[in-house]
Design a protein around this motif. Structure first.
Motif, PDB file in Angstrom:
ATOM      1  N   LYS A 129      96.641  38.271  72.418  1.00 17.69           N
ATOM      2  CA  LYS A 129      96.821  38.061  73.703  1.00 17.69           C
ATOM      3  C   LYS A 129      97.947  36.829  73.868  1.00 17.69           C
ATOM      4  CE  LYS A 129      94.851  36.989  78.195  1.00 17.69           C
ATOM      5  NZ  LYS A 129      93.371  36.516  78.826  1.00 17.69           N
ATOM      6  N   GLU A 130      99.063  37.319  74.578  1.00 16.58           N
ATOM      7  CA  GLU A 130     100.069  36.406  75.013  1.00 16.58           C
ATOM      8  C   GLU A 130     100.784  35.850  73.687  1.00 16.58           C
ATOM      9  OE1 GLU A 130     101.241  36.357  77.916  1.00 16.58           O
ATOM     10  OE2 GLU A 130      99.512  37.028  78.805  1.00 16.58           O
ATOM     11  N   ARG A 131     100.959  36.532  72.478  1.00 20.17           N
ATOM     12  CA  ARG A 131     101.418  36.105  71.480  1.00 20.17           C
ATOM     13  C   ARG A 131     103.073  36.463  71.366  1.00 20.17           C
ATOM     14  NH1 ARG A 131     103.778  36.468  66.615  1.00 20.17           N
ATOM     15  NH2 ARG A 131     103.539  35.012  65.056  1.00 20.17           N
ATOM     16  N   THR A 132     103.888  35.542  71.286  1.00 18.25           N
ATOM     17  CA  THR A 132     105.360  35.688  71.311  1.00 18.25           C
ATOM     18  C   THR A 132     105.723  35.501  69.820  1.00 18.25           C
ATOM     19  OG1 THR A 132     105.557  34.788  73.567  1.00 18.25           O
ATOM     20  CG2 THR A 132     107.498  34.890  72.246  1.00 18.25           C
ATOM     21  N   SER A 133     106.683  36.460  69.550  1.00 14.59           N
ATOM     22  CA  SER A 133     107.444  36.258  68.218  1.00 14.59           C
ATOM     23  C   SER A 133     108.046  35.024  67.986  1.00 14.59           C
ATOM     24  CB  SER A 133     108.055  37.820  67.753  1.00 14.59           C
ATOM     25  OG  SER A 133     109.068  37.863  68.898  1.00 14.59           O
ATOM     26  N   GLU A 134     108.281  34.838  66.692  1.00 11.72           N
ATOM     27  CA  GLU A 134     109.265  33.750  66.406  1.00 11.72           C
ATOM     28  C   GLU A 134     110.656  33.762  66.741  1.00 11.72           C
ATOM     29  OE1 GLU A 134     108.641  33.013  62.106  1.00 11.72           O
ATOM     30  OE2 GLU A 134     106.636  33.060  62.351  1.00 11.72           O
ATOM     31  N   GLU A 135     111.354  32.764  67.171  1.00 12.62           N
ATOM     32  CA  GLU A 135     112.707  32.951  67.486  1.00 12.62           C
ATOM     33  C   GLU A 135     113.676  32.821  66.115  1.00 12.62           C
ATOM     34  OE1 GLU A 135     114.369  32.712  70.183  1.00 12.62           O
ATOM     35  OE2 GLU A 135     112.923  32.217  72.010  1.00 12.62           O
ATOM     36  N   ARG A 136     114.408  33.711  66.034  1.00 14.46           N
ATOM     37  CA  ARG A 136     115.225  33.586  64.765  1.00 14.46           C
ATOM     38  C   ARG A 136     116.683  33.922  65.090  1.00 14.46           C
ATOM     39  NH1 ARG A 136     112.552  34.663  59.817  1.00 14.46           N
ATOM     40  NH2 ARG A 136     114.680  35.063  58.933  1.00 14.46           N
ATOM     41  N   SER A 137     117.699  33.720  64.470  1.00 13.10           N
ATOM     42  CA  SER A 137     118.951  33.997  65.007  1.00 13.10           C
ATOM     43  C   SER A 137     119.378  35.357  64.410  1.00 13.10           C
ATOM     44  CB  SER A 137     119.801  32.988  64.230  1.00 13.10           C
ATOM     45  OG  SER A 137     119.756  32.941  62.678  1.00 13.10           O
ATOM     46  N   ASP A 138     118.557  35.578  63.560  1.00 12.32           N
ATOM     47  CA  ASP A 138     119.025  37.362  62.871  1.00 12.32           C
ATOM     48  C   ASP A 138     118.482  38.311  63.968  1.00 12.32           C
ATOM     49  OD1 ASP A 138     119.181  39.652  61.551  1.00 12.32           O
ATOM     50  OD2 ASP A 138     118.521  38.832  59.720  1.00 12.32           O
ATOM     51  N   GLU A 139     118.976  38.949  64.519  1.00 10.78           N
ATOM     52  CA  GLU A 139     118.298  39.772  65.731  1.00 10.78           C
ATOM     53  C   GLU A 139     118.020  41.083  64.997  1.00 10.78           C
ATOM     54  OE1 GLU A 139     122.043  42.471  67.261  1.00 10.78           O
ATOM     55  OE2 GLU A 139     121.364  40.901  68.109  1.00 10.78           O
ATOM     56  N   MET A 140     118.157  41.560  63.682  1.00 13.96           N
ATOM     57  CA  MET A 140     117.717  42.644  63.081  1.00 13.96           C
ATOM     58  C   MET A 140     116.600  42.521  62.218  1.00 13.96           C
ATOM     59  SD  MET A 140     120.074  44.772  63.779  1.00 13.96           S
ATOM     60  CE  MET A 140     119.853  46.069  62.754  1.00 13.96           C
ATOM     61  N   LEU A 141     115.444  41.741  62.777  1.00 11.86           N
ATOM     62  CA  LEU A 141     114.398  41.631  62.247  1.00 11.86           C
ATOM     63  C   LEU A 141     113.325  42.874  62.733  1.00 11.86           C
ATOM     64  CD1 LEU A 141     113.553  37.997  62.562  1.00 11.86           C
ATOM     65  CD2 LEU A 141     114.368  38.952  60.722  1.00 11.86           C
ATOM     66  N   THR A 142     112.338  43.033  61.619  1.00  8.57           N
ATOM     67  CA  THR A 142     111.255  44.078  61.887  1.00  8.57           C
ATOM     68  C   THR A 142     109.949  43.062  61.739  1.00  8.57           C
ATOM     69  OG1 THR A 142     112.263  46.072  60.903  1.00  8.57           O
ATOM     70  CG2 THR A 142     109.885  45.685  60.783  1.00  8.57           C
TER      71      THR A 142
END
Length: 232
Positions: A118-131
């Motif tokens: 619940k309400e978990r946000t993925s990490e910020e990364r400069s690489d937008e092509m992340l799976t």
């Protein structure tokens, strides 16, 4: 008071409810694909799917069933005929639940992880092509209340990783099921527990009263002796 114990679970399928916001992906590109070890491979499941534009992104809500075997479902662009110009799958999982949907009051009262993401946000990364990969361990549960209400939700724990893959980025939820079911049964405290508490309270009251009475008697005797000059 709740008592936990293992039990069997005979249901054939599990209902999944998910709401996830993909912050930088247009709704037209997103779909949910479902796979499992029984050979199911469904690309672009559409029943009970609602997609709502949110600023530059999309709120993706879906309700579907999965078999009770290891498998996965993933939010991806695989089913889209037209591919997006980027692959940024940064997201927030608003909720993810399995089995019966619990009222919020029940979810808050009963121990367990029924909505662990619940309400978990993925990490910020400069690489937008992340799976993004979530590995879920699902535990069947049964809840029985004195009111007669009963629920069969599923708890789960998760592990997470992200990586740059060879294929189009996606948000994967890979699941496996525990062979043990946990039962929560609400029970009234037995009458002898009330009697024990009552006797403890009465006994404590008499003990305190006896101490106070003894102090008053000692003080009174002291002053009485002082009045007649018998101290010392």
């Amino acid at each position: 008071m709740f008592v936990t114990s293992p039990s069997d679970d005979a249901q054939e399928r599990i209902t999944v409810r998910i709401s996830i916001v993909v912050h930088s992906m247009n709704c037209q590109y997103l779909g949910v694909d479902i796979q499992d070890d029984m050979g199911r491979h469904e690309v672009g499941h559409v029943q009970d799917v609602v997609k709502t534009p949110v600023s530059d992104g999309c709120r993706f809500k879906a309700k579907f069933s999965i078999n009770k075997v290891p498998g996965n479902f993933h939010i991806a662009t695989h089913s889209s005929k037209e591919k997006p110009s980027h692959g940024n799958m940064k997201h927030t999982v608003e909720y993810l639940s399995f089995g019966d949907q619990l009222p919020q009051a029940v979810e808050d009262e009963v121990p367990g992880s029924f909505n662990a993401l619940k309400e978990r946000t993925s990490e910020e990364r400069s690489d937008e092509m992340l799976t993004h990969d979530y590995f879920l361990k699902i535990v069947p549960s049964k809840l029985e209340f004195l009111s007669g209400k009963a629920y069969t939700p599923y708890q789960y724990t998760y592990a997470y990783r992200n990586y740059r893959g060879l294929h189009a980025p996606a948000i994967w939820f890979r699941f496996d099921l525990s062979p043990i079911t946990v039962s929560y049964v609400e029970k009234r405290k037995p009458f002898y527990h009330f009697l024990t508490m009552f006797c403890a309270i009465i006994g404590g009251t008499f003990t305190v009263a006896s101490i106070i009475d003894s102090m008053i008697f000692t003080t009174h005797s002291y002053f009485k002796k002082a009045e007649i000059g018998k101290l010392g």
